[in-house]
Scaffold this motif. Structure first.
Motif, mmCIF file in Angstrom:
data_model
loop_
_atom_site.group_PDB
_atom_site.id
_atom_site.type_symbol
_atom_site.label_atom_id
_atom_site.label_comp_id
_atom_site.label_asym_id
_atom_site.label_seq_id
_atom_site.Cartn_x
_atom_site.Cartn_y
_atom_site.Cartn_z
ATOM 1 N N GLN A 64 -0.264 -18.791 -10.656
ATOM 2 C CA GLN A 64 -1.449 -19.329 -9.968
ATOM 3 C C GLN A 64 -2.729 -18.565 -10.334
ATOM 4 O O GLN A 64 -3.069 -18.491 -11.479
ATOM 5 N N LYS A 68 -6.277 -16.653 -13.738
ATOM 6 C CA LYS A 68 -7.743 -16.537 -13.868
ATOM 7 C C LYS A 68 -8.145 -15.257 -14.590
ATOM 8 O O LYS A 68 -9.195 -15.190 -15.236
ATOM 9 N N ASN A 115 -12.013 -19.733 -6.910
ATOM 10 C CA ASN A 115 -11.687 -20.973 -7.628
ATOM 11 C C ASN A 115 -12.883 -21.548 -8.382
ATOM 12 O O ASN A 115 -12.763 -21.961 -9.535
ATOM 13 N N TYR A 241 -9.998 -11.543 -3.387
ATOM 14 C CA TYR A 241 -10.850 -12.385 -2.517
ATOM 15 C C TYR A 241 -11.333 -11.578 -1.312
ATOM 16 O O TYR A 241 -11.812 -10.479 -1.468
HETATM 17 N N1 GLN Z 1 -4.191 -23.059 -8.095
HETATM 18 C C1 GLN Z 1 -4.550 -22.431 -6.856
HETATM 19 C C2 GLN Z 1 -5.755 -23.125 -6.249
HETATM 20 O O1 GLN Z 1 -6.650 -23.503 -6.940
HETATM 21 C C3 GLN Z 1 -4.838 -20.980 -7.087
HETATM 22 C C4 GLN Z 1 -5.267 -20.249 -5.840
HETATM 23 C C5 GLN Z 1 -4.740 -18.843 -5.763
HETATM 24 O O2 GLN Z 1 -3.732 -18.493 -6.361
HETATM 25 N N2 GLN Z 1 -5.380 -18.045 -4.927
HETATM 26 O O3 GLN Z 1 -5.856 -23.297 -5.064
#
Ligand code: GLN
Length: 305
Positions: A64, A68, A115, A241
């Motif tokens: 996930q 990034k 995001n 975050y």
């Molecule tokens: N793909 C997830 C999203 O866009 C990633 C968010 C995460 O891992 N914090 O909500």
């Protein structure tokens, strides 16, 4: 004397067991809700390339938002100038998927790890690469030294169907002129890179260049030292975050988390560490993962501070 990494992570794996059940697996992406919540894996890669691991360290999981970190590195290689006009370098203090600041700040996301910021980075990769999916996969396979790394398209499609907030962020930024490609195309690629599956050992290895001034284990340059400094600083201030302050306070390492339950952290010159435990706290960070990291820097006496 160097602490005994293997002994420390085995000890920690036992000590965190009572915390199982306190967090919640991400369910806003339906495919992720199917995961067994009781998994715990830890891996460390030291500066000499030795890997130390425990538990479910060889089980693949959805990285996930940790993706990034790697898409940012790839975008920095592809685009040096314009990138920092389109995305900021300040912590947001808001949830990873928040819309609040974006309108106030004219469609320029606070940093590349929320995001909105990661979606701009995906747009940059789309604009710079002929085969963007392949470029991301190639980069991931190179840095993990694992040719089997893949996207999980079932997870990507599941997120794409339910990711209305990411669509909202993207359309708002498109209106401000900060998304250049078609929104649908950007969202498809964003969900695809978020669906990358790695195990803890892959993840610790993938981050090796961030502890070795940008060079991989074979001495090949992945990123120039200036950019490594930038990426590690951003992880320190924004990688978790609205838990970034708490994580710096308790752990003291640059790190990046994802809602799949993974966290990767780095101590430049010393080690990279990855943890996977799918149950999340209210900020969407692995509850046990954060505890493991805290215990590790405390027991080893090694953090950036
Ligand atoms: N793909 C997830 C999203 O866009 C990633 C968010 C995460 O891992 N914090 O909500």
């Amino acid at each position: 004397m160097k602490p005994n990494f293997q002994k420390i992570i085995e000890e920690i794996s036992r000590e965190v067991l009572p915390l199982l059940g306190l967090g919640k697996v991400a369910n806003y992406i339906p495919e992720l809700a199917k995961i067994d919540p009781r998994k715990i894996g830890i891996s460390i890669c030291d500066i000499d390339g030795n890997v130390y691991s425990t538990g479910d360290c060889k089980t693949l999981f959805s990285i996930q938002s940790i993706s990034k970190l790697f898409t940012l590195c790839l975008a920095m290689k592809l685009e040096d100038n314009e990138l920092w006009n389109r995305v900021g370098m300040e912590p947001s203090g808001t949830a990873f998927n928040s819309l609040v600041l974006l309108e106030e700040e004219n469609g320029i996301p606070r940093n590349p790890f929320i995001n909105a910021g990661a979606i701009v980075i995906t747009d940059i990769i789309l604009g710079k690469s002929k085969h963007p999916s392949d470029s991301i996969l190639k980069f991931m396979r190179e840095i993990t030294q694992n040719k089997n790394i893949k996207f999980n398209d079932t997870v990507a499609v599941s997120e794409r169907k339910h990711g209305h907030r990411n669509a909202a962020l993207s359309y708002l930024m498109k209106d401000y002129g900060n998304i250049h490609k078609e929104v649908e195309e950007v969202l498809n690629l964003y969900c695809r890179h978020c669906s990358l599956e790695l195990n803890c050992e892959d993840l610790a290895r993938a981050s090796y260049f961030l502890i070795n001034q940008g060079k991989d284990i074979d001495g090949k340059t992945v990123l120039i030292p200036r950019d490594v400094k930038r990426v590690n600083s951003l992880m320190m201030t924004s990688g978790l975050y609205n838990n970034a302050g708490k994580f710096a306070f308790e752990v003291g390492l640059p790190a990046k988390s994802g809602v799949g339950g993974g966290i990767v952290g780095v101590l430049p010159g010393q080690f990279s560490i990855s943890v996977w435990s799918p149950e999340l706290n209210e900020s969407g960070n692995s509850l046990i993962g954060m505890k493991v990291m805290e215990m590790f820097t405390t027991k080893s006496g090694m953090s950036v501070f």
